[in-house]
Design an enzyme around this catalytic site. Structure first.
Site, PDB file in Angstrom:
ATOM      1  N   LYS A   1      31.649  42.693  39.107  1.00 47.35           N
ATOM      2  CA  LYS A   1      30.930  41.486  38.679  1.00 47.35           C
ATOM      3  C   LYS A   1      29.455  41.693  38.934  1.00 47.35           C
ATOM      4  CE  LYS A   1      32.176  37.274  37.289  1.00 47.35           C
ATOM      5  NZ  LYS A   1      33.445  37.001  36.623  1.00 47.35           N
TER       6      LYS A   1
ATOM      7  N   SER B   1      38.846  41.119  26.185  1.00 49.75           N
ATOM      8  CA  SER B   1      37.811  42.128  26.441  1.00 49.75           C
ATOM      9  C   SER B   1      38.440  43.522  26.396  1.00 49.75           C
ATOM     10  CB  SER B   1      37.179  41.920  27.820  1.00 49.75           C
ATOM     11  OG  SER B   1      36.125  41.006  27.745  1.00 49.75           O
TER      12      SER B   1
HETATM   13  N1  GLU Z   1      33.633  36.725  33.052  1.00 50.43           N
HETATM   14  C1  GLU Z   1      34.975  36.635  32.586  1.00 50.43           C
HETATM   15  C2  GLU Z   1      35.931  36.481  33.759  1.00 50.43           C
HETATM   16  O1  GLU Z   1      35.556  36.064  34.820  1.00 50.43           O
HETATM   17  C3  GLU Z   1      35.345  37.767  31.653  1.00 50.43           C
HETATM   18  C4  GLU Z   1      35.300  39.139  32.236  1.00 50.43           C
HETATM   19  C5  GLU Z   1      35.480  40.243  31.204  1.00 50.43           C
HETATM   20  O2  GLU Z   1      35.811  39.960  30.070  1.00 50.43           O
HETATM   21  O3  GLU Z   1      35.261  41.383  31.595  1.00 50.43           O
HETATM   22  O4  GLU Z   1      37.098  36.700  33.628  1.00 50.43           O
END
Ligand code: GLU
Length: 425
Positions: free
Chosen positions: A115, A359
């Site tokens: 993250k 994704s």
């Molecule tokens: N930010 C999103 C989550 O917390 C998506 C993460 C992603 O697609 O890599 O799941």
């Protein structure tokens, strides 16, 4: 698991990372997790912090803090979004990165967790400032990111526009087009159909599955959804399309209640023509956020920010099902209260895994250079969520625990195997 760690980030008061570890500890104990494996998971693999000096529109330089944490690459390259918000800090980024590790494992994806974030208020910045900031961040992280290394995506405060800027800078710096280094891109640049609605769609599928398991009648069910951003909006729209009456909606500008159920299309149209916000919406009566979270509905979907269901709120929650669209909306202390009240909580690491699942599909499509229709993406995503839901439900039943701990156990099974196969130095 009570092992002391050497390298774990310093213990902080109200630490989000500690809250993740608290849940991990409970699951580890029930599951009987090997201590060596526990040690590994309690420590992020890599934490990067950068300073980003940006020339602002007023001619002055402002220096922003940027972060990226790779929590684990045991099951594959790290995957996870980039958040733009004023409360971004290393503890929060570490927590969110760890959640991604567990989320990807629960969703059965060949990914670890990461993250990133920048401490900024995107609402107060011009498009030009945001573009320079995003490109500066991408340039600083060029050695961290990579299609088989660490793959960013949108999170709070970012979307396809920022992902396009990231990709453009990264491509320039490495000297080739690498669309799979980021997901959640615009479709024109290699994004996947269905990605934008994917998290909200997964929340809807998780809700339907939870209703089936708990014997709740969908046709007479009511729901309150906190948040009208990328997750909340699509969750509201898709839950309503399944016949569930939406009695409460909200965004950061206000919360609204309509006993008869909202005309969801009208609310969406209103926000669209109102700078994307619900402020001034007349389709319901204005209430406050606590009233929304504790309203008399069957299903509560917190799909905004973390820590909104604290112990005080949990004591007053009337919903029978909570589907966590946001990351970390429930505090560790509130978990116990909800559990004792018999409320079924479908945890974030399962309920909002629809986004990262699509994704993954985007990344696969980029690798193949071959693209799927929206129906294909949705069908694969729905099947994946149903399978993940079943695995978590099964593990929670087997270990006589709630779904949150069941989800951690589901993830720990895979992570323990992965860590042991890889071995140690
Ligand atoms: N930010 C999103 C989550 O917390 C998506 C993460 C992603 O697609 O890599 O799941």
């Amino acid at each position: 698991m009570s092992t002391k760690t050497v390298n774990a980030p310093e213990k902080q008061h109200d630490s989000m990372f500690e809250a993740v570890l608290a849940r991990l500890d409970v699951a580890a104990k029930i599951f009987g997790l090997n201590d060596n494996v526990g040690q590994v998971l309690r420590n992020p693999e890599k934490m990067v912090r950068v300073s980003l000096p940006i020339m602002m529109d007023n001619g002055k330089v402002q220096v922003f803090d940027g972060y990226r944490t790779v929590h684990s690459t045991v099951l594959g390259p790290s995957k996870g979004g980039i958040r733009y918000a004023m409360d971004v800090n290393s503890d929060e980024v570490n927590a969110l990165a760890a959640w991604m590790t567990f989320k990807c494992a629960v969703a059965n994806l060949p990914y670890g967790g990461g993250k990133g974030g920048i401490k900024c208020d995107p609402k107060k910045m011009s498009v030009g400032e945001l573009e320079r900031l995003t490109k500066a961040y991408a340039a600083s992280m060029v050695d961290v990111f990579g299609v088989n290394k660490d793959i960013p995506a949108p999170d709070m405060g970012t979307g396809k526009r920022e992902m396009a800027w990231l990709l453009t800078t990264y491509n320039k710096m490495v000297g080739e087009d690498s669309p799979g280094m980021v997901t959640g891109k615009p479709i024109t640049l290699g994004g996947s159909r269905g990605r934008e609605a994917a998290t909200g769609r997964g929340v809807m599928v998780a809700t339907i599955e939870a209703m089936k398991k708990t014997g709740m009648d969908r046709k007479s069910a009511t729901a309150a959804v906190q948040g009208f951003g990328n997750v909340g909006l699509h969750a509201v729209r898709l839950l309503a399309s399944k016949g569930i009456k939406i009695l409460a909606i909200s965004d950061h500008t206000g919360a609204y209640w309509n006993e008869k159920g909202f005309d969801v299309e009208a609310a969406m149209k209103f926000a669209q023509g109102n700078g994307g916000v619900l402020k001034g919406f007349t389709g319901g009566t204005e209430i406050n956020n606590t009233e929304l979270l504790t309203s008399k509905v069957d299903v509560l979907v917190p799909a905004a920010i973390q820590n909104v269901i604290n112990e005080e709120v949990a004591a007053k929650v009337q919903a029978k099902l909570i589907i966590e669209g946001a990351n970390g909306p429930t505090t560790a202390g509130a978990d116990k209260i909800l559990n004792d009240k018999g409320i079924v909580v479908v945890p974030d690491i399962l309920a909002n895994g629809g986004g990262v699942t699509v994704s993954y599909f985007e990344w696969v499509q980029n690798k193949y250079g071959h693209y799927w229709s929206e129906d294909e993406v949705n069908a694969k995503a729905d099947a994946s969520m149903e399978k993940a839901f079943d695995a978590v439900w099964y593990n929670s039943q087997q270990h006589k625990t709630n779904m949150r701990i069941g989800a951690y156990i589901t993830a720990l099974r895979k992570l323990e195997k992965g860590i042991n196969y890889r071995g140690f130095y």
